[in-house]
Design an enzyme around this catalytic site. Structure first.
Site, PDB file in Angstrom:
ATOM      1  CD  GLU A  10      -2.962   0.687   2.283  1.00 55.14           C
ATOM      2  OE1 GLU A  10      -3.501   1.782   2.944  1.00 55.14           O
ATOM      3  OE2 GLU A  10      -3.317  -0.335   2.348  1.00 55.14           O
ATOM      4  CG  ASP A 112      -2.640  -1.013   5.876  1.00 55.41           C
ATOM      5  OD1 ASP A 112      -1.490  -1.606   5.933  1.00 55.41           O
ATOM      6  OD2 ASP A 112      -3.119   0.183   6.229  1.00 55.41           O
ATOM      7  CE1 TYR A 319      -3.956  -2.128   9.194  1.00 55.24           C
ATOM      8  CE2 TYR A 319      -5.967  -2.799   9.946  1.00 55.24           C
ATOM      9  CZ  TYR A 319      -5.168  -2.186   8.935  1.00 55.24           C
ATOM     10  OH  TYR A 319      -5.739  -1.407   8.081  1.00 55.24           O
TER      11      TYR A 319
END
Length: 708
Positions: A10, A112, A319
């Site tokens: 990303e 992600d 995360y």
């Protein structure tokens, strides 16, 4: 033939972390992974820079939709097209080139591991007409161990396709609602004399409605006076209580009578001691982290998320965009490594002896059934030293670390004491507390509020030193802070009994963990709200908008929450994306009609909102409008007819066309029926000169050989 996998991350820093476990070399716009055990023939790791693709503007579908005109609504395309975002050509071209190489045999989506990350890469692949097979890297931390484990256990691309459909459904529905509602209310309010842009959205408008509704509750709040009676029994104080143990009295005369007769000596009627146990708190989801960071440090929701994202990219925490406060058995297996790493730091080594528990078998923390996409925000086995950070970054990281460590500490134990002292028929209550074992509170650095009471015995007489009447008033609801607003969005405005625990419940809320901070930030940017000493106040502009939409679907947190629930079903493959978009189209049509009826009935003071001229606008007349003969004015980014409101005239001329700037001098010629001088223009790398003129109110070109 060599068979190479193309990995697409990303962002550049994320790509570096994904390449870290393997031998690699940086190339122009990508990283080349050399042949190794995990990638026997090597791999290429390209990266986006966030969203490379975006939905097309309305004018792409129909030229008339370029102008903000109520009569041209609703804007409902037959299909939704995407385009390359401005300034994002280079990373896209790198990905496309690598994608089309003959040696590239398959693609690994490594953005992600959530809906937006899925959409970022799949849209690039769609724009590049990819037909090669897909796999998905799904990890919750960027440590070398987690990365390598993820590449060893790739998912088939079809397994995450539904969350792409969910992301697209959300984006298209938001586009439809935003485009139609924003244009409808902006153009209609302009006719009421308010020359400002009003942005409306499926999530931001009901969120603003929560804020405005709270402000109205505060303004309409009528404080009620009540009374309490406090007696001083020399060694401690007590408050008068009725039969239900309530201290509030509504009758001043009654309260004063109690004061007047409370003299002489009281008697200790009862002493009740209760042992109270408090468990360590849950680990952080994003909402919990944002709420706590706001309460402790006054941090904004987006600022907290941005810091957490930086810590994640460093590989120090898991995360952050997670809605879970639990982990799975697999993550629990890393606890000893994480604990050992953290306790080597000077900041945490002093609490080593307190950490006597292992939460690995405690369902309060390790519960796979309550982990969907990602587990709780906890430190990783690569957790760095807090001493390497400073300011807000250090505060947020320390908050996460201590919250994690608290689960290894015992429960906090305290003793609560209640003494009831009587004076004839009157009873007075005294409460106290003392800490028996601070437990996890030592880890979280929470100081218990001790209210030590003297040692007394039942039946003991207590001389009354004095008694006084306390006059108090009920208080209005508190304004939202960014932290409590995150909670309000999470629960769709429902008042739940325990804020911190309520956030753990399965409730339908506004937005998602990943989007709520951005929604609040957007409300600030659009000047709908302002912060005053950490409290959120609606602006006059925000209040006017909510006054206009109150009672409509746009202002309904419950309706929007149901949409979020349906989107989640799409992500699980349990609902149709096509049906959802059709519903959004029908709603858009309804909102346009509904807006007109609402604005017609709205009484508004246009002076409440200051009119804003676009940047660079002089509002000077440059000539007559060819459609209605009103003056055409310099509006900053374009030239527009001043009869827009009075005559509903939408005539405009651009300030720049194919790279050539239209000055006021040239526009005056055009509006006078003349041609401009030859202007330097460029299209598809080809340069040429052309003169501009109006024909049937449309701008036309006359090509020249370059003579001025």
């Amino acid at each position: 033939m060599k068979r190479v996998q193309l990995i697409i991350a990303e962002k550049p820093k994320q790509a570096e972390k994904l390449a870290a476990p393997y031998p690699s070399v940086k190339r122009d716009g990508y990283i080349e992974i050399k042949p190794c055990d995990r990638f026997p023939q090597g791999a290429k790791l390209a990266y986006a820079v966030g969203h490379l693709c975006e939905l097309q503007e309305p004018a792409h579908y129909d030229a008339k939709w370029k102008r903000w005109n109520y009569d041209h609504l609703p804007i409902i395309p037959e299909r939704f097209d995407y385009r390359l975002a401005k300034g994002k050509s280079k990373p896209y071209q790198v990905i496309k080139k690598l994608l089309n190489e003959r040696t590239t045999t398959s693609i690994i989506i490594a953005s992600d591991a959530e809906r937006e990350g899925e959409a970022i890469v799949r849209l690039i692949l769609r724009l590049a007409n990819n037909a090669k097979p897909l796999q998905r890297l799904w990890i919750s931390s960027l440590t070398p161990q987690a990365v390598d484990h993820g590449f060893a256990n790739l998912l088939d691309g079809k397994e995450t396709e539904n969350i792409f459909h969910e992301a697209m459904s959300r984006a298209c529905a938001d586009w439809l609602i935003g485009m139609n509602a924003s244009r409808a209310y902006t153009t209609l309010l302009k006719k009421k004399g308010i020359a400002d842009v009003f942005s409306l959205g499926r999530v931001q408008t009901p969120t603003l409605a929560l804020i405005v509704e709270r402000e109205k509750q505060i303004e309409n709040f009528l404080p009620e006076t009540y009374y309490e009676v406090e007696a001083d029994f020399t060694r401690y104080k007590g408050k008068y209580i009725n039969a239900k143990k309530q201290t509030k009295l509504s009758d001043r005369e009654q309260a004063q009578a109690i004061v007047d007769r409370t003299k002489g000596t009281g008697v200790v009627a009862s002493i009740e001691k209760k042992r109270q146990t408090e468990r360590p708190p849950f680990w952080f989801s994003l909402s919990l982290l944002q709420t706590e960071a706001s309460r402790r440090f006054g941090l904004g929701a987006k600022e907290t998320l941005d810091i957490a994202q930086k810590l994640y990219i460093r590989g120090w925490i898991s995360y952050p965009r997670t809605d879970s406060s639990f982990v799975t058995k697999e993550e629990a297996g890393q606890f000893p490594v994480i604990l050992d790493r953290l306790l080597k730091q000077a900041e945490y080594s002093p609490i080593k002896d307190v950490l006597t528990k292992n939460p690995a078998n405690d369902k309060r923390y390790v519960n796979p059934a309550k982990v969907s996409d990602h587990y709780a925000i906890i430190p990783t086995e690569e957790a760095g030293a807090v001493a390497k950070l400073s300011g807000r970054d250090a505060q947020v990281y320390d908050l996460i670390v201590r919250r994690f460590l608290a689960a290894f500490a015992p429960d906090a134990v305290s003793e609560k004491t209640e003494i009831v002292t009587t004076r004839e028929m009157d009873r007075f209550l005294t409460r106290g507390s003392r800490t028996i074992d601070p437990g996890f509170k030592q880890v979280l650095q929470i100081e218990s509020k001790e209210v030590e009471l003297p040692a007394v015995e039942q039946g003991q007489e207590m001389p009354i030193k004095g008694c006084r009447l306390l006059e108090k008033q009920t208080e209005p609801p508190k304004r939202y802070t960014e932290g409590t607003l995150i909670l309000g969005m999470k629960t769709a405005g429902k008042l739940l009994e325990d804020d911190l625990q309520a956030i753990m419940k399965e409730v339908e809320g506004l937005g998602t963990e990943a989007t709520r901070a951005g929604i609040i930030d957007g409300l600030k940017r659009r000047e709908y709200i302002k912060l005053v000493k950490k409290e959120i106040h609606p602006t006059p502009k925000g209040r006017i908008l909510i006054d206009a939409v109150t009672g409509s679907i746009l202002a309904s947190p419950e309706m929007t929450a149901k949409w979020e629930s349906r989107l989640e079903q799409i992500g699980k493959g349990e609902a149709s994306a096509a049906q959802f978009i059709e519903q959004a189209k029908k709603l858009s049509e309804h909102l346009v009609v509904d807006a007109k009826q609402r604005i017609e009935q709205l009484a508004v003071d246009p002076t409440q909102v200051k009119s804003k001229s676009p940047r660079g606008a002089t509002n000077r007349p440059v000539g007559p409008c060819p459609l209605c003969q009103s003056a055409v004015l310099d509006r900053g980014k374009f030239y527009g007819c001043s009869g827009y409101q009075k005559n509903n005239c939408g005539f405009t001329l651009p300030k720049t066309i194919l790279g050539a700037r239209l000055t006021q001098t040239e526009v005056k010629k055009v509006l006078a029926g003349q041609k401009t001088k030859p202007l330097e223009m460029k299209k598809n790398a080809r340069q040429f000169k052309a003169m501009l003129y109006l024909e049937r109110d449309q701008l036309k070109f006359e090509f020249t050989k370059g003579e001025d």
